[in-house]
Design an enzyme around this catalytic site. Structure first.
Site, mmCIF file in Angstrom:
data_model
loop_
_atom_site.group_PDB
_atom_site.id
_atom_site.type_symbol
_atom_site.label_atom_id
_atom_site.label_comp_id
_atom_site.label_asym_id
_atom_site.label_seq_id
_atom_site.Cartn_x
_atom_site.Cartn_y
_atom_site.Cartn_z
ATOM 1 N N ASN A 6 38.232 34.017 42.937
ATOM 2 C CA ASN A 6 39.328 34.264 41.996
ATOM 3 C C ASN A 6 40.547 34.746 42.790
ATOM 4 O OD1 ASN A 6 41.093 35.631 40.231
ATOM 5 N ND2 ASN A 6 39.497 35.651 38.674
ATOM 6 N N HIS A 9 44.616 37.855 42.472
ATOM 7 C CA HIS A 9 45.173 39.063 43.110
ATOM 8 C C HIS A 9 46.196 38.752 44.185
ATOM 9 C CE1 HIS A 9 42.903 41.967 40.886
ATOM 10 N NE2 HIS A 9 41.883 41.145 40.950
ATOM 11 N N HIS A 42 43.312 32.848 36.520
ATOM 12 C CA HIS A 42 43.476 33.283 35.129
ATOM 13 C C HIS A 42 44.966 33.208 34.800
ATOM 14 C CE1 HIS A 42 42.495 36.686 31.993
ATOM 15 N NE2 HIS A 42 43.107 35.658 31.450
ATOM 16 N N ARG A 44 47.270 34.383 32.372
ATOM 17 C CA ARG A 44 47.327 35.321 31.246
ATOM 18 C C ARG A 44 48.531 35.013 30.366
ATOM 19 N NH1 ARG A 44 44.227 40.229 31.654
ATOM 20 N NH2 ARG A 44 45.505 40.858 29.898
ATOM 21 N N ARG A 48 51.281 38.076 33.977
ATOM 22 C CA ARG A 48 51.506 39.207 34.880
ATOM 23 C C ARG A 48 51.185 38.875 36.334
ATOM 24 N NH1 ARG A 48 46.632 43.234 33.215
ATOM 25 N NH2 ARG A 48 47.653 43.084 31.198
ATOM 26 N N GLU A 69 40.805 30.259 33.731
ATOM 27 C CA GLU A 69 40.471 31.204 32.662
ATOM 28 C C GLU A 69 41.681 31.350 31.755
ATOM 29 O OE1 GLU A 69 39.682 34.824 34.676
ATOM 30 O OE2 GLU A 69 37.908 34.064 35.666
ATOM 31 N N THR A 100 40.159 41.990 32.477
ATOM 32 C CA THR A 100 39.376 41.567 31.311
ATOM 33 C C THR A 100 38.215 42.530 31.094
ATOM 34 O OG1 THR A 100 39.882 39.357 32.118
ATOM 35 C CG2 THR A 100 38.423 39.499 30.230
ATOM 36 N N GLU A 150 29.559 32.543 31.158
ATOM 37 C CA GLU A 150 29.700 33.461 32.295
ATOM 38 C C GLU A 150 29.448 34.864 31.759
ATOM 39 O OE1 GLU A 150 33.199 33.039 34.741
ATOM 40 O OE2 GLU A 150 33.006 35.083 35.510
ATOM 41 N N HIS A 213 32.784 39.693 37.427
ATOM 42 C CA HIS A 213 33.594 40.866 37.107
ATOM 43 C C HIS A 213 33.029 42.105 37.800
ATOM 44 C CE1 HIS A 213 37.018 42.435 34.866
ATOM 45 N NE2 HIS A 213 36.399 43.579 35.086
HETATM 46 N N1 PXP Z 1 35.314 36.149 35.897
HETATM 47 C C1 PXP Z 1 36.190 36.344 34.886
HETATM 48 C C2 PXP Z 1 35.997 35.579 33.628
HETATM 49 C C3 PXP Z 1 37.272 37.250 35.028
HETATM 50 O O1 PXP Z 1 38.134 37.422 34.012
HETATM 51 C C4 PXP Z 1 37.430 37.931 36.256
HETATM 52 C C5 PXP Z 1 38.575 38.867 36.436
HETATM 53 O O2 PXP Z 1 39.771 38.177 36.407
HETATM 54 C C6 PXP Z 1 36.503 37.677 37.281
HETATM 55 C C7 PXP Z 1 35.439 36.804 37.064
HETATM 56 C C8 PXP Z 1 36.610 38.321 38.627
HETATM 57 O O3 PXP Z 1 36.502 39.700 38.519
HETATM 58 P P1 PXP Z 1 36.795 40.610 39.778
HETATM 59 O O4 PXP Z 1 38.237 40.432 40.133
HETATM 60 O O5 PXP Z 1 36.471 41.988 39.299
HETATM 61 O O6 PXP Z 1 35.895 40.139 40.892
#
Ligand code: PXP
Length: 260
Positions: A6, A9, A42, A44, A48, A69, A100, A150, A213
């Site tokens: 992901n 960040h 993602h 959003r 952001r 996402e 999330t 998921e 997550h």
């Molecule tokens: N999966 C989903 C559906 C998410 O919304 C997120 C956070 O954006 C993640 C995985 C990844 O989470 P993390 O950044 O805590 O590893």
């Protein structure tokens, strides 16, 4: 076990200064080289971090499948249908949340959810539902005929952090922090057992199972042992490590932990 990286960040860092760097697009070739199996982003509603142009370019240029996402809002589904990523993971969104915080309310939002799924499947996009690990949510996902679920592993990650992590750095109430270690260990075992049993149920009911997550280089090990979970989507911990090691090494380190 497959790894979706992901990369939101990277955009978080860029948007903190509203400048051009770092560009998440530059991560694509590094993720591929390091052996990632999927790019997860993602988009959003509040934009952001990822912007529309990021999503468009990433989906157009990624050599890896892209898992987008987004919320079940019709305007977001319009975007997803136009961009046609490999997969769309439907997630709940609250404007005030930092990330999330929980899974989709799969039973309450049925008509809207059904319509979102129908539209995405019409475009031949794989659909995944980001759900809390409960039997009720798994059953609802089966009824909705989606291909993937998921599991939200936030609860597991929070208990793990309370038990083994640096408590000062976690955001929990004093009451939770005061729980005896024995109780926390039991809570962690219960949550792992729950994830294991539900993944098995889900697989037997025909669903493909992902999880994500709050997973990091420590807490991921017990999740990897759940053989019915095919894929993890991990962001924060990989991008955090990449600040010191570089993104390629951070992904290689995580991939090594995912070998069964
Ligand atoms: N999966 C989903 C559906 C998410 O919304 C997120 C956070 O954006 C993640 C995985 C990844 O989470 P993390 O950044 O805590 O590893």
């Amino acid at each position: 076990m497959k790894l979706g990286v992901n990369i939101d960040h990277i955009a978080v860092l860029r948007e903190a200064r509203r400048v051009a760097d770092p560009d998440p697009l530059d991560a694509l070739s590094i993720c591929k080289r390091a052996g990632a199996d999927q790019i997860t982003i993602h988009l959003r509603e509040d934009r952001r971090h990822m912007q529309d142009s990021d999503a468009k370019n990433i989906i157009a240029l990624s050599a890896l499948p892209v898992n987008l996402e987004c919320a079940i809002e019709p305007s977001m589904i319009d975007i997803a249908c136009a961009l046609r990523p490999h997969r769309v993971t439907l997630v709940p969104e609250k404007r005030e949340e930092v990330t999330t915080e929980g899974g989709l309310a799969v039973t309450g939002a049925q008509p809207k959810l059904k319509e979102a799924i129908r539209r995405l499947e019409e475009e031949e996009i794989e659909v995944s539902l980001f759900i809390d690990p409960t039997l009720e949510a798994v059953r609802a996902a089966v009824d909705l005929h989606v291909e993937w679920i998921e599991f939200h592993t936030g609860k597991y990650a929070n208990i793990y952090a309370m038990l083994y992590g640096n408590l000062a750095k976690t955001h929990h109430t004093i009451k939770e922090l005061e729980l005896p270690r024995k109780v926390l260990k039991q809570m962690l075992d219960d949550e792992l057992r729950n994830l294991r049993l539900l993944s098995c149920d889900a697989m037997e009911l025909g669903l493909k199972v992902a999880a994500g997550h709050g997973l990091n280089y420590q807490n991921v090990k017990d999740i990897v042992e759940i053989e019915t979970i095919e894929e993890l989507n991990i962001g924060q911990s990989i991008i955090a490590r990449s600040v010191y090691t570089g993104l390629e090494q951070a992904i290689l380190d995580m991939k090594a932990l995912l070998i069964r």
